[in-house]
Design a protein around this motif. Structure first.
Motif, PDB file in Angstrom:
ATOM      1  N   THR A  33      28.731  18.010  26.071  1.00 43.71           N
ATOM      2  CA  THR A  33      29.916  17.944  25.230  1.00 43.71           C
ATOM      3  C   THR A  33      30.762  19.188  25.462  1.00 43.71           C
ATOM      4  O   THR A  33      30.301  20.164  26.077  1.00 43.71           O
ATOM      5  N   GLN A  34      31.960  19.171  24.956  1.00 41.95           N
ATOM      6  CA  GLN A  34      32.844  20.325  25.084  1.00 41.95           C
ATOM      7  C   GLN A  34      32.237  21.551  24.393  1.00 41.95           C
ATOM      8  O   GLN A  34      32.371  22.671  24.878  1.00 41.95           O
ATOM      9  N   GLU A  35      31.560  21.332  23.265  1.00 43.45           N
ATOM     10  CA  GLU A  35      30.959  22.447  22.535  1.00 43.45           C
ATOM     11  C   GLU A  35      29.824  23.090  23.341  1.00 43.45           C
ATOM     12  O   GLU A  35      29.695  24.308  23.381  1.00 43.45           O
ATOM     13  N   GLN A  36      29.010  22.256  24.007  1.00 45.09           N
ATOM     14  CA  GLN A  36      27.923  22.787  24.823  1.00 45.09           C
ATOM     15  C   GLN A  36      28.481  23.568  26.017  1.00 45.09           C
ATOM     16  O   GLN A  36      27.964  24.631  26.369  1.00 45.09           O
ATOM     17  N   GLN A  37      29.530  23.040  26.622  1.00 46.88           N
ATOM     18  CA  GLN A  37      30.139  23.738  27.750  1.00 46.88           C
ATOM     19  C   GLN A  37      30.721  25.070  27.304  1.00 46.88           C
ATOM     20  O   GLN A  37      30.576  26.088  27.993  1.00 46.88           O
ATOM     21  N   ALA A  38      31.362  25.085  26.142  1.00 46.91           N
ATOM     22  CA  ALA A  38      31.932  26.328  25.622  1.00 46.91           C
ATOM     23  C   ALA A  38      30.837  27.346  25.324  1.00 46.91           C
ATOM     24  O   ALA A  38      30.999  28.539  25.602  1.00 46.91           O
ATOM     25  N   ALA A  39      29.717  26.880  24.793  1.00 41.84           N
ATOM     26  CA  ALA A  39      28.601  27.790  24.510  1.00 41.84           C
ATOM     27  C   ALA A  39      28.043  28.377  25.800  1.00 41.84           C
ATOM     28  O   ALA A  39      27.745  29.581  25.862  1.00 41.84           O
ATOM     29  N   ARG A  40      27.921  27.582  26.818  1.00 36.83           N
ATOM     30  CA  ARG A  40      27.410  28.084  28.106  1.00 36.83           C
ATOM     31  C   ARG A  40      28.393  29.060  28.745  1.00 36.83           C
ATOM     32  O   ARG A  40      28.000  30.077  29.322  1.00 36.83           O
ATOM     33  N   ARG A  41      29.685  28.756  28.646  1.00 38.77           N
ATOM     34  CA  ARG A  41      30.693  29.688  29.173  1.00 38.77           C
ATOM     35  C   ARG A  41      30.630  31.013  28.419  1.00 38.77           C
ATOM     36  O   ARG A  41      30.784  32.080  29.006  1.00 38.77           O
ATOM     37  N   ALA A  42      30.403  30.956  27.109  1.00 36.28           N
ATOM     38  CA  ALA A  42      30.307  32.176  26.307  1.00 36.28           C
ATOM     39  C   ALA A  42      29.098  33.007  26.736  1.00 36.28           C
ATOM     40  O   ALA A  42      29.180  34.238  26.817  1.00 36.28           O
ATOM     41  N   VAL A  43      27.979  32.362  27.025  1.00 36.16           N
ATOM     42  CA  VAL A  43      26.783  33.075  27.484  1.00 36.16           C
ATOM     43  C   VAL A  43      27.068  33.764  28.816  1.00 36.16           C
ATOM     44  O   VAL A  43      26.732  34.941  29.006  1.00 36.16           O
ATOM     45  N   LEU A  44      27.714  33.068  29.723  1.00 39.36           N
ATOM     46  CA  LEU A  44      28.050  33.684  31.011  1.00 39.36           C
ATOM     47  C   LEU A  44      29.019  34.834  30.837  1.00 39.36           C
ATOM     48  O   LEU A  44      28.880  35.885  31.457  1.00 39.36           O
ATOM     49  N   SER A  45      30.003  34.657  30.003  1.00 39.46           N
ATOM     50  CA  SER A  45      30.988  35.701  29.770  1.00 39.46           C
ATOM     51  C   SER A  45      30.329  36.946  29.179  1.00 39.46           C
ATOM     52  O   SER A  45      30.642  38.067  29.575  1.00 39.46           O
ATOM     53  N   ASP A  46      29.411  36.747  28.234  1.00 43.69           N
ATOM     54  CA  ASP A  46      28.693  37.876  27.644  1.00 43.69           C
ATOM     55  C   ASP A  46      27.868  38.612  28.690  1.00 43.69           C
ATOM     56  O   ASP A  46      27.798  39.841  28.684  1.00 43.69           O
ATOM     57  N   ALA A  47      27.253  37.867  29.584  1.00 42.96           N
ATOM     58  CA  ALA A  47      26.410  38.486  30.613  1.00 42.96           C
ATOM     59  C   ALA A  47      27.248  39.267  31.624  1.00 42.96           C
ATOM     60  O   ALA A  47      26.803  40.289  32.150  1.00 42.96           O
ATOM     61  N   GLN A  48      28.462  38.822  31.879  1.00 44.11           N
ATOM     62  CA  GLN A  48      29.266  39.440  32.922  1.00 44.11           C
ATOM     63  C   GLN A  48      30.226  40.505  32.415  1.00 44.11           C
ATOM     64  O   GLN A  48      30.620  41.385  33.168  1.00 44.11           O
ATOM     65  N   SER A  49      30.622  40.461  31.171  1.00 44.62           N
ATOM     66  CA  SER A  49      31.648  41.378  30.676  1.00 44.62           C
ATOM     67  C   SER A  49      31.108  42.789  30.538  1.00 44.62           C
ATOM     68  O   SER A  49      30.023  43.013  30.004  1.00 44.62           O
ATOM     69  N   GLY A  50      31.873  43.732  31.031  1.00 46.30           N
ATOM     70  CA  GLY A  50      31.528  45.135  30.883  1.00 46.30           C
ATOM     71  C   GLY A  50      30.352  45.601  31.703  1.00 46.30           C
ATOM     72  O   GLY A  50      29.900  46.727  31.541  1.00 46.30           O
ATOM     73  N   TRP A  51      29.856  44.775  32.604  1.00 47.08           N
ATOM     74  CA  TRP A  51      28.685  45.164  33.376  1.00 47.08           C
ATOM     75  C   TRP A  51      29.103  46.100  34.493  1.00 47.08           C
ATOM     76  O   TRP A  51      30.052  45.837  35.233  1.00 47.08           O
ATOM     77  N   ARG A  52      28.416  47.213  34.606  1.00 47.31           N
ATOM     78  CA  ARG A  52      28.671  48.180  35.678  1.00 47.31           C
ATOM     79  C   ARG A  52      27.350  48.812  36.090  1.00 47.31           C
ATOM     80  O   ARG A  52      26.423  48.905  35.288  1.00 47.31           O
ATOM     81  N   LEU A  53      27.313  49.269  37.323  1.00 46.17           N
ATOM     82  CA  LEU A  53      26.137  50.008  37.766  1.00 46.17           C
ATOM     83  C   LEU A  53      26.099  51.329  37.004  1.00 46.17           C
ATOM     84  O   LEU A  53      27.093  52.035  36.935  1.00 46.17           O
ATOM     85  N   PRO A  54      24.982  51.678  36.406  1.00 48.68           N
ATOM     86  CA  PRO A  54      24.924  52.874  35.568  1.00 48.68           C
ATOM     87  C   PRO A  54      24.675  54.174  36.326  1.00 48.68           C
ATOM     88  O   PRO A  54      24.638  55.229  35.715  1.00 48.68           O
ATOM     89  N   ASP A  55      24.543  54.129  37.647  1.00 48.02           N
ATOM     90  CA  ASP A  55      24.185  55.348  38.366  1.00 48.02           C
ATOM     91  C   ASP A  55      25.376  56.290  38.540  1.00 48.02           C
ATOM     92  O   ASP A  55      26.529  55.918  38.415  1.00 48.02           O
TER      93      ASP A  55
END
Length: 96
Positions: A33-55
């Motif tokens: 459903t659209q809601e499930q797709q939106a939830a999965r997109r949100a999970v991906l966005s959370d995983a990718q946003s602000g990620w940087r190598l910490p070294d």
């Protein structure tokens, strides 16, 4: 499970985000459903946003890149285009 762990749980990316396919369940395309797709997109966005190598090397590289960009912007503001020249108008149209 964090969003990153869910993303990395897939050996081969299937779009199921860590939800393994069991033998009892047939392998058919997901009907979501659209809601499930939106939830999965949100999970991906959370995983990718602000990620940087910490070294430290990556941090220095980001700082240097920002400095170079600032220097280029300053140089563009201070200089006029090189392909344009101001040519003074002749003082007189009479030939000598």
């Amino acid at each position: 499970m964090t969003p990153y762990e869910r993303l990395m749980a897939e050996a081969i990316p299937t779009g199921r985000f860590g939800d393994s396919v069991s033998e009892a369940r047939p392998r058919q395309p997901l009907m979501t459903t659209q809601e499930q797709q939106a939830a999965r997109r949100a999970v991906l966005s959370d995983a990718q946003s602000g990620w940087r190598l910490p070294d430290a090397a990556s941090q220095r590289k980001r700082q240097r890149s920002a400095q170079v960009a600032a220097e280029k912007a300053r140089a563009r503001e201070q200089s006029r285009p090189r392909h344009l020249r101001i040519v003074p108008a002749p003082a007189s149209t009479e030939a000598a």
